[in-house]
Write a protein that holds these residues in place. Structure first.
Motif, short mmCIF file in Angstrom:
data_model
loop_
_atom_site.label_atom_id
_atom_site.label_comp_id
_atom_site.label_asym_id
_atom_site.label_seq_id
_atom_site.Cartn_x
_atom_site.Cartn_y
_atom_site.Cartn_z
N VAL A 30 0.80 -1.24 0.00
CA VAL A 30 0.00 0.00 0.00
C VAL A 30 0.83 1.29 0.00
O VAL A 30 0.32 2.36 -0.32
N SER A 31 2.12 1.19 0.37
CA SER A 31 2.91 2.40 0.55
C SER A 31 3.46 2.96 -0.76
O SER A 31 3.91 2.21 -1.63
N GLU A 134 0.67 5.82 5.53
CA GLU A 134 -0.04 6.46 4.42
C GLU A 134 -0.36 5.39 3.37
O GLU A 134 0.51 4.60 2.99
N GLY A 135 -1.58 5.36 2.92
CA GLY A 135 -2.01 4.35 1.94
C GLY A 135 -2.80 3.22 2.58
O GLY A 135 -3.52 2.50 1.90
N ASN A 136 -2.66 3.08 3.90
CA ASN A 136 -3.40 2.02 4.60
C ASN A 136 -4.77 2.56 5.01
O ASN A 136 -5.10 2.67 6.19
N ASP A 137 -5.56 2.87 4.00
CA ASP A 137 -6.81 3.60 4.23
C ASP A 137 -7.85 2.77 4.99
O ASP A 137 -8.66 3.32 5.74
N ASP A 138 -7.84 1.45 4.77
CA ASP A 138 -8.83 0.61 5.45
C ASP A 138 -8.61 0.63 6.96
O ASP A 138 -9.55 0.75 7.74
N ARG A 140 -7.01 2.94 8.65
CA ARG A 140 -7.26 4.31 9.13
C ARG A 140 -8.76 4.54 9.37
O ARG A 140 -9.16 5.15 10.35
N ARG A 141 -9.58 4.01 8.46
CA ARG A 141 -11.03 4.15 8.61
C ARG A 141 -11.51 3.50 9.90
O ARG A 141 -12.33 4.05 10.63
N GLU A 144 -10.48 5.79 12.84
CA GLU A 144 -11.27 7.04 12.90
C GLU A 144 -12.68 6.76 13.36
O GLU A 144 -13.29 7.55 14.08
N PRO A 150 -6.55 11.96 13.14
CA PRO A 150 -5.18 12.06 12.62
C PRO A 150 -4.45 13.29 13.18
O PRO A 150 -5.00 14.39 13.16
N ARG A 153 1.79 13.65 10.22
CA ARG A 153 2.12 12.97 8.96
C ARG A 153 3.62 13.04 8.76
O ARG A 153 4.22 14.12 8.84
#
Ligand SMILES: CC(C)(COP(=O)(O)OP(=O)(O)OC[C@H]1O[C@@H](n2cnc3c(N)ncnc32)[C@H](O)[C@@H]1OP(=O)(O)O)[C@@H](O)C(=O)NCCC(=O)NCCS
Length: 163
Positions: A30-31, A134-138, A140-141, A144, A150, A153
């Motif tokens: 993902v990065s 960054e890129g590991n959106d699943d 992070r969701r 949150e 967040p 960065r």
């Protein structure tokens, strides 16, 4: 079968390697920052950080079912005060969270995070941070949705990328 979640001591560290490498490979997928280190380098460094985590009063929680380890969370304990945010005198950091590829999306990660919160609460700790690549959106969701916001960065220059 719902996995059982329990505290695990440093004697179980070597069992965590294969799951760490699943996370390492996920990160590499993902990065945008490349290249990644090889598996041996990665686990050696991560294992060392886990020894430091235990030495610093941190803890590990493992999720297991009849087939073995399904996931784990490694949690560091930090001493405040922080130089930016008004974090409490002691606060936790989820240093690793990973669920086995075969078991994702079934609530195990959430159950581990609930167990982390419960263990921290038992120690009188409420403040928490979790780093997410960054890129590991699943992932992070998920964090949150649990109320984490967040706050930082980091940007990288990796010289090996231009060699
Ligand atoms: C992130 C992770 C620990 C979450 O555990 P989980 O057991 O899959 O999560 P849960 O079933 O409790 O919760 C589902 C939520 O987790 C997140 N999630 C992250 N990766 C996921 C995956 N591969 N499959 C399903 N959910 C995932 C999503 O936010 C999902 O909710 P959604 O309905 O909005 O998609 C796990 O998916 C995992 O190990 N992923 C790869 C490694 C990783 O990214 N670790 C976190 C590093 S910061």
């Amino acid at each position: 079968m719902t996995p059982r979640i329990a505290l695990a001591g440093p004697e179980r560290l070597d069992e965590l390697g294969p799951l760490w490498l699943q996370l390492h490979h996920h990160h590499a997928r993902v990065s945008r920052v490349q290249p990644f280190v090889d598996d041996e380098t990665s686990w050696t460094a991560r294992r060392r950080s886990y020894v430091e985590t235990f030495d610093g009063g941190g803890f590990a929680l493992v999720a297991e079912d009849h087939r073995g380890l399904v996931g784990y969370a490694m949690v560091r304990i930090h001493e405040g005060p922080d130089d930016s945010w008004a974090l409490a005198d002691r606060y936790g950091e989820v240093w690793t969270l990973v669920v086995h590829e075969r078991a994702r999306g079934c609530g195990v990660g959430s159950a581990l995070l609930d167990a982390v919160d419960a263990e921290l609460e038992a120690r009188g700790i409420t403040d928490l941070l979790i780093g997410v690549m960054e890129g590991n959106d699943d992932a992070r969701r998920l964090y949150e949705r649990r109320g984490l916001v967040p706050g930082w960065r980091q940007l990288y220059r990796v010289a090996a990328a231009s060699r």
